[in-house]
Design an enzyme around this catalytic site. Structure first.
Site, PDB file in Angstrom:
ATOM      1  N   GLU A 134      -9.458  -5.682 -25.934  1.00 33.89           N
ATOM      2  CA  GLU A 134      -8.964  -6.574 -25.015  1.00 33.89           C
ATOM      3  C   GLU A 134      -7.679  -7.385 -25.774  1.00 33.89           C
ATOM      4  O   GLU A 134      -6.662  -7.763 -25.325  1.00 33.89           O
ATOM      5  CB  GLU A 134      -9.923  -7.642 -24.787  1.00 33.89           C
ATOM      6  CG  GLU A 134      -9.462  -9.014 -23.888  1.00 33.89           C
ATOM      7  CD  GLU A 134      -8.577  -8.501 -22.609  1.00 33.89           C
ATOM      8  OE1 GLU A 134      -8.772  -7.350 -22.125  1.00 33.89           O
ATOM      9  OE2 GLU A 134      -8.185  -9.347 -22.007  1.00 33.89           O
ATOM     10  N   GLY A 180       0.817  -1.113   0.012  1.00 31.96           N
ATOM     11  CA  GLY A 180      -0.098  -0.050  -0.097  1.00 31.96           C
ATOM     12  C   GLY A 180       0.773   1.265   0.081  1.00 31.96           C
ATOM     13  O   GLY A 180       2.006   1.109  -0.160  1.00 31.96           O
ATOM     14  N   HIS A 218     -10.852   7.715 -38.814  1.00 34.22           N
ATOM     15  CA  HIS A 218     -10.790   9.037 -38.072  1.00 34.22           C
ATOM     16  C   HIS A 218      -9.264   9.293 -37.775  1.00 34.22           C
ATOM     17  O   HIS A 218      -9.353  10.250 -36.735  1.00 34.22           O
ATOM     18  CB  HIS A 218     -11.735   9.240 -37.036  1.00 34.22           C
ATOM     19  CG  HIS A 218     -13.304   8.972 -37.630  1.00 34.22           C
ATOM     20  ND1 HIS A 218     -13.930   9.947 -38.107  1.00 34.22           N
ATOM     21  CD2 HIS A 218     -14.164   8.169 -37.795  1.00 34.22           C
ATOM     22  CE1 HIS A 218     -15.127   9.577 -38.688  1.00 34.22           C
ATOM     23  NE2 HIS A 218     -15.079   8.329 -38.231  1.00 34.22           N
ATOM     24  N   LYS A 227      -0.098  -8.069 -10.917  1.00 34.94           N
ATOM     25  CA  LYS A 227      -1.477  -8.892 -10.999  1.00 34.94           C
ATOM     26  C   LYS A 227      -2.562  -8.193 -10.400  1.00 34.94           C
ATOM     27  O   LYS A 227      -3.524  -7.956 -11.258  1.00 34.94           O
ATOM     28  CB  LYS A 227      -1.417 -10.218 -10.097  1.00 34.94           C
ATOM     29  CG  LYS A 227      -2.703 -10.927 -10.343  1.00 34.94           C
ATOM     30  CD  LYS A 227      -2.813 -11.513 -11.820  1.00 34.94           C
ATOM     31  CE  LYS A 227      -4.292 -12.174 -12.159  1.00 34.94           C
ATOM     32  NZ  LYS A 227      -4.678 -12.055 -13.485  1.00 34.94           N
TER      33      LYS A 227
HETATM   34  O1  M6R Z   1      -8.602  -7.864 -10.727  1.00 40.65           O
HETATM   35  P1  M6R Z   1      -9.029  -6.764 -11.554  1.00 40.65           P
HETATM   36  O2  M6R Z   1      -9.924  -7.364 -12.463  1.00 40.65           O
HETATM   37  O3  M6R Z   1      -9.784  -5.475 -10.874  1.00 40.65           O
HETATM   38  O4  M6R Z   1      -7.891  -6.164 -12.436  1.00 40.65           O
HETATM   39  C1  M6R Z   1      -8.096  -5.188 -13.352  1.00 40.65           C
HETATM   40  C2  M6R Z   1      -6.905  -5.045 -14.353  1.00 40.65           C
HETATM   41  O5  M6R Z   1      -5.840  -4.394 -13.560  1.00 40.65           O
HETATM   42  C3  M6R Z   1      -6.330  -5.969 -14.981  1.00 40.65           C
HETATM   43  O6  M6R Z   1      -7.460  -6.717 -15.721  1.00 40.65           O
HETATM   44  C4  M6R Z   1      -5.240  -6.042 -15.879  1.00 40.65           C
HETATM   45  O7  M6R Z   1      -5.782  -5.028 -16.711  1.00 40.65           O
HETATM   46  C5  M6R Z   1      -4.898  -7.188 -16.350  1.00 40.65           C
HETATM   47  N1  M6R Z   1      -3.236  -7.111 -16.303  1.00 40.65           N
HETATM   48  C6  M6R Z   1      -5.228  -7.324 -17.758  1.00 40.65           C
HETATM   49  O8  M6R Z   1      -4.432  -8.504 -18.130  1.00 40.65           O
END
Ligand code: M6R
Length: 609
Positions: free
Chosen positions: A482, A102, A505, A604
């Site tokens: 995505e 944090g 555009h 992550k």
């Molecule tokens: O844990 P969350 O789904 O809230 O995370 C959101 C994003 O940080 C997450 O999807 C990130 O964009 C990934 N690395 C994409 O692969």
């Protein structure tokens, strides 16, 4: 963003901490460190890089023997990536050591105060400031010193603290960053993630914000930072080790891509009744009336989860006929959003811990919205703080690049849309038809997975190119976004995803001879328009890689490369069309020699703003 693991018990702490760190490494991996109390006092080792480096260092030092300790794997926020800035941090008087996830927002003011009181700082981190503050307030009781220090700081934290003067005690606390206490037989493991706990015990408590746990070998006590006793709720962790092991796969990402059929079967299990044409979502039942009467839905998320939420926006409007908006949580939380009566906010998140998504959720609740969660991690903060929700049930996702969580989120949002649609306008027949189609999706994904080698060969042709475009329309515009995100985050290739019509555009200026342009060109509602866009790219020299419906000869005539996916209704198509894009990103990263599961600069779960 970072990983914490701490141990107190009868066993040797070092191997338990190292094993925990390896499981948590996906949460942050620029440096790591460990502190263990042995008979000679506090032993600390830190190193830049992966946990394996720390392990080597410990071997060189002859290892630390002791049955209490704490460890950390870092994703830098304050202070550069150096050994000095790596955790654990220490104070300069009371023998305090601490690991922290944090950000302490008022650290500069606290540091100035502590410097005036003669403390000498070694690092640039906010965490060292917290260590010094606890040391400054220490009067023989670590728990009280931690509580007192936490009353003085603002920001987010999950911490574990030890003190040389109380060698049989760990103190843990949290606000805004996850922390769990695993309860074993005469031993305790504290960790930021259950994956570091389940090898030892499946009994755990998730600390709530402003809660502090004092842990010794004989037991633990939970209280608030104001020392009001809290009764802990012990839960059963439903995670087995096999789910978090690689098995025969080289990377978690490919494992998780291939897990999608099974994961989605799990997502849907028991939630759809084909005979009645009904979707059954226990988590939403008690709010069914509010949902049927909802006037507006706001979906909010970040990253991949946002792309799933964007598909959710299309689904909810299309199927349930409810006005819907989708927005980055980081924007929503600060823009004074208008929440009228009848507004439902849905937070979408794999981890359930993303700081911006959580803050958006708080904002929405404060303004009176009904808050729902579409979350994977059971018991996570978002799951606990929403009024109701639906779990993804896709199992733990370890690869930093989100794959099975994406399809899980889209599947759950489809179920939520159908849950509402059936109670609003959708006929039982139409609902039963869609349910029947949903049940076919895992099998269709299996067919796409059979094309893995072919997708690898296509990727190989273009992998040296540094700029890619991903284009789609309607339901597959978010899929295009995505695809681009997947490619850039693990292969470091620059990629843009956008609605195919937007290309004209501006972005069309980028297209030159051989530029790879990936089209999601399944036979959906806007198929003809997509064909036109493909022609526009071809006539400017771009190389078209089309994800198209099986047997589509027209596409073969205009695209250089075609990846065929089974036929599927437009509204369910992203569940299938995204899979080749995930595989392309994976192969591009492997071909470029990158660490697929731990891409540079990423972690992550983004638990800081
Ligand atoms: O844990 P969350 O789904 O809230 O995370 C959101 C994003 O940080 C997450 O999807 C990130 O964009 C990934 N690395 C994409 O692969």
């Amino acid at each position: 963003m970072c990983g914490i693991v701490a141990y107190i018990g009868a066993g040797q702490a070092q191997p338990i901490l190292l094993e925990g760190l390896k499981r948590l490494e996906y949460r942050g991996y620029d440096s790591a460190g460990v502190a263990i109390l042995d008979s000679a006092g506090l032993r600390v080792a830190r190193s830049v890089g992966r946990v394996a480096k720390l392990e080597e260092k410990l071997e060189d030092l002859g290892g630390f023997r002791g049955t209490v300790g704490l460890a950390h794997t870092r994703w830098a926020t304050h202070g550069s990536v150096t050994e000095t800035n790596a955790h654990p941090h220490r104070d300069d008087r009371a023998g305090i050591s601490i690991v922290h996830n944090g950000i302490i927002e008022n650290y500069a003011a606290v540091k100035k105060y502590l410097q005036e009181r003669g403390h000498r700082f070694q690092t640039e981190t906010d965490t060292e400031v917290l260590a010094m503050l606890i040391g400054e307030l220490y009067e023989g009781d670590l728990e009280s010193a931690v509580q007192a220090a936490l009353r003085e700081v603002t920001g987010a934290y999950a911490i574990v603290v030890m003190c040389e003067r109380e060698p049989d005690v760990l103190v843990a606390a949290r606000k805004g960053s996850p922390l769990m206490l695993g309860i074993g037989n005469g031993e305790y493991v504290v960790a930021s993630d259950p994956s570091a706990i389940v090898a030892h015990t499946t009994q755990a408590i998730a600390l709530d914000d402003y809660n502090v746990a004092r842990i010794s070998r004989d037991g633990f006590r939970t209280s608030t930072i104001d020392n009001v006793e809290v009764t802990p709720k012990v839960m059963q962790l439903e995670l087995d080790l096999e789910q978090i092991e690689l098995g025969d796969y080289p990377h978690y990402m490919i494992k998780e891509i291939f897990e999608q059929p099974a994961a989605l079967r799990n997502t849907m299990r028991g939630r759809m009744d084909t005979n009645e044409g009904k979707v059954v979502l226990g988590g939403l039942d008690s709010f069914a009336k509010e949902l049927v009467r909802a006037r507006k839905i706001i979906l909010t998320a970040q990253g991949t989860a946002l792309h799933a939420a964007m598909i959710g926006e299309y689904l909810l409007e299309d199927l349930a006929k409810i006005p819907c908006e989708c927005e980055y949580a980081s924007e929503f939380r600060y823009r004074n959003p208008i929440i009228d009566e009848g507004t439902v906010v849905i937070a979408v998140s794999q981890s359930g811990e993303t700081a911006d998504t959580l803050a958006a959720l708080h904002e929405a609740k404060d303004r009176g919205a009904l808050a729902l969660g579409v979350v994977n991690s059971v018991g996570s903060t978002i799951a606990r703080e929403t009024d109701a929700g639906v779990y993804l049930r896709v199992g733990p996702e370890i690869g930093v690049a989100s794959t099975k969580a994406f399809t899980g989120q889209v599947a759950v949002l489809t179920l939520v849309s159908m849950f509402m649609a059936r109670r609003r306008f959708m006929s039982p027949e139409a609902s039963a038809r869609l349910i029947g189609e949903m049940e076919q999706i895992p099998g269709k994904i299996e067919k796409v997975l059979e094309l893995d080698d072919e997708i690898n060969r296509v990727t190989e042709k273009y992998v040296e190119r540094n700029n890619w475009l991903f284009l789609g329309r309607g339901y597959n515009y978010p899929t295009a976004m995505e695809g681009a995100l997947k490619l850039k985050e693990i292969s470091y290739i620059h990629a843009e995803g956008m609605p195919a019509a937007e290309m004209k555009h501006g972005p069309i200026a980028l297209i030159d001879e051989g530029m790879p342009v990936v089209f999601i060109a399944n036979q959906g509602n806007q198929y003809e328009k997509v064909i036109n866009n493909i022609e526009e790219v071809r006539s400017r020299g771009g190389h078209v890689i089309a994800v198209a419906t099986e047997g589509d000869e027209r596409i073969r005539a205009v695209a250089q490369d075609v990846i065929e996916v089974p036929e599927v209704s437009d509204c369910l198509s992203p569940l299938v069309t995204v899979v080749p894009l995930q595989l392309m990103a994976y192969h591009a990263a492997v071909l470029r020699g990158h660490d697929v599961d731990k891409p540079r600069n990423l972690a992550k779960s983004v638990t800081v703003e």
